[in-house]
Each structure stands twice: as C-alpha cells, then as structure tokens.
Design a protein around this motif. Structure first.
Motif, mmCIF file in Angstrom:
data_model
loop_
_atom_site.group_PDB
_atom_site.id
_atom_site.type_symbol
_atom_site.label_atom_id
_atom_site.label_comp_id
_atom_site.label_asym_id
_atom_site.label_seq_id
_atom_site.Cartn_x
_atom_site.Cartn_y
_atom_site.Cartn_z
ATOM 1 N N LYS A 27 49.640 -2.669 -92.226
ATOM 2 C CA LYS A 27 50.118 -3.877 -91.545
ATOM 3 C C LYS A 27 50.445 -4.972 -92.563
ATOM 4 O O LYS A 27 51.214 -5.883 -92.285
ATOM 5 C CB LYS A 27 49.075 -4.409 -90.553
ATOM 6 C CG LYS A 27 48.769 -3.476 -89.384
ATOM 7 C CD LYS A 27 49.945 -3.258 -88.482
ATOM 8 C CE LYS A 27 49.610 -2.511 -87.214
ATOM 9 N NZ LYS A 27 49.282 -1.111 -87.333
ATOM 10 N N ASN A 30 53.840 -2.775 -94.721
ATOM 11 C CA ASN A 30 54.988 -2.260 -93.979
ATOM 12 C C ASN A 30 55.699 -1.119 -94.696
ATOM 13 O O ASN A 30 56.932 -1.039 -94.685
ATOM 14 C CB ASN A 30 55.978 -3.383 -93.663
ATOM 15 C CG ASN A 30 55.449 -4.328 -92.615
ATOM 16 O OD1 ASN A 30 54.884 -3.896 -91.607
ATOM 17 N ND2 ASN A 30 55.607 -5.611 -92.847
ATOM 18 N N ASP A 34 57.989 -0.956 -89.903
ATOM 19 C CA ASP A 34 58.096 -2.401 -89.738
ATOM 20 C C ASP A 34 57.305 -2.722 -88.472
ATOM 21 O O ASP A 34 57.833 -2.733 -87.362
ATOM 22 C CB ASP A 34 59.553 -2.825 -89.599
ATOM 23 C CG ASP A 34 59.711 -4.310 -89.312
ATOM 24 O OD1 ASP A 34 58.714 -5.058 -89.441
ATOM 25 O OD2 ASP A 34 60.819 -4.721 -88.938
ATOM 26 N N TRP A 35 56.008 -2.946 -88.636
ATOM 27 C CA TRP A 35 55.087 -3.064 -87.509
ATOM 28 C C TRP A 35 55.447 -4.188 -86.565
ATOM 29 O O TRP A 35 55.264 -4.069 -85.352
ATOM 30 C CB TRP A 35 53.658 -3.217 -88.025
ATOM 31 C CG TRP A 35 53.199 -2.022 -88.775
ATOM 32 C CD1 TRP A 35 53.116 -1.884 -90.132
ATOM 33 C CD2 TRP A 35 52.782 -0.766 -88.239
ATOM 34 N NE1 TRP A 35 52.679 -0.624 -90.465
ATOM 35 C CE2 TRP A 35 52.459 0.077 -89.311
ATOM 36 C CE3 TRP A 35 52.664 -0.269 -86.940
ATOM 37 C CZ2 TRP A 35 52.008 1.375 -89.147
ATOM 38 C CZ3 TRP A 35 52.206 1.027 -86.770
ATOM 39 C CH2 TRP A 35 51.890 1.831 -87.861
ATOM 40 N N SER A 37 58.248 -5.097 -85.552
ATOM 41 C CA SER A 37 59.315 -4.717 -84.616
ATOM 42 C C SER A 37 58.781 -4.000 -83.382
ATOM 43 O O SER A 37 59.492 -3.873 -82.390
ATOM 44 C CB SER A 37 60.356 -3.840 -85.317
ATOM 45 O OG SER A 37 59.809 -2.578 -85.639
ATOM 46 N N GLY A 52 53.985 -12.128 -88.046
ATOM 47 C CA GLY A 52 53.390 -11.653 -89.296
ATOM 48 C C GLY A 52 51.900 -11.915 -89.365
ATOM 49 O O GLY A 52 51.123 -11.050 -89.776
#
Length: 124
Positions: A27, A30, A34-35, A37, A52
C-alpha cells in the motif's frame, strides 16, 4: 490438532498471513497494484483524509493482521482478516470490480476457515 489438518493449517496460515502482510506493505509502494484505484467513489467521498493517506492506514492494518496471523495470534488475526475482506469486497462491488470482489469473498472464507482451525488447535 489432528495430523490430517496440519498441512491445511500451515498452508492457510502462511498464505493468508503473507498475503495480508505483503498487501499491507505494498500500500506504500504500489508495486503490485495502484491500490487507490480500487477505492470506490462512494467510499472515497466519506473519507476525512486523502485516498493516499487512507491507503496508508489500510496498509498498516493489513500488515498488522498478517503479522498477527504469522506470529501466533492466528485465530484473532484470521477473524479480523475474514471480516476485513468482506468489507473490501463490498467496496469493490461499489467500485465495479466484481471479479476481484469474488476473489476477496473466497479469501474471506479461507481466513474464516483458518480461524476455526485455530480454535480446534487451541482446544487440544
């Protein structure tokens, strides 16, 4: 624990523990995905922090759950992982990632199974 349950116990413990810990660490980097998203717009609008920052908080929680499972607090960590993954799946449905949501429901069931195996292990 019955010897026949030992292999599934180890496989689930290491698999779920490492998956949670590694996803938590990622996390912050990435590299795997792309967490941010994957966060549904519905959920994002209610956050008091940026996406973020929220993913960083999620990462700490996921790492802690994975570490707990691997460090011997398997039952508690697995129950938390199971509930957490249901919540993640709900978010994914809201975001339209149905295939990933199904995967997380199955992982939730695996974590629940690990927690139940941990209870059997504790009874002996």
């Amino acid at each position: 624990m019955d010897r026949r349950l030992w292999t599934p116990w180890i496989a689930l413990r290491w698999g779920i523990g490492l998956a949670a810990a590694l996803a938590g660490i990622d996390k912050f980097f990435n590299l795997l995905a792309d967490w941010g998203s994957y966060l549904s717009p519905v959920a994002a609008q209610f956050l008091p922090v940026s996406t973020g920052t929220f993913m960083g908080i999620v990462g700490v929680i996921e790492f802690a759950v994975g570490a707990a499972i691997l460090a011997g607090w398997t039952r508690a960590g697995a129950y938390v992982a199971s509930a957490w993954l249901v919540g993640v799946a709900a978010n994914l449905v809201l975001a339209g990632f149905y295939d990933v949501a199904v995967r997380d429901v199955v992982m939730s069931l695996a974590a629940f199974t690990l927690a139940r195996l941990a209870e059997l292990h504790a009874e002996e």
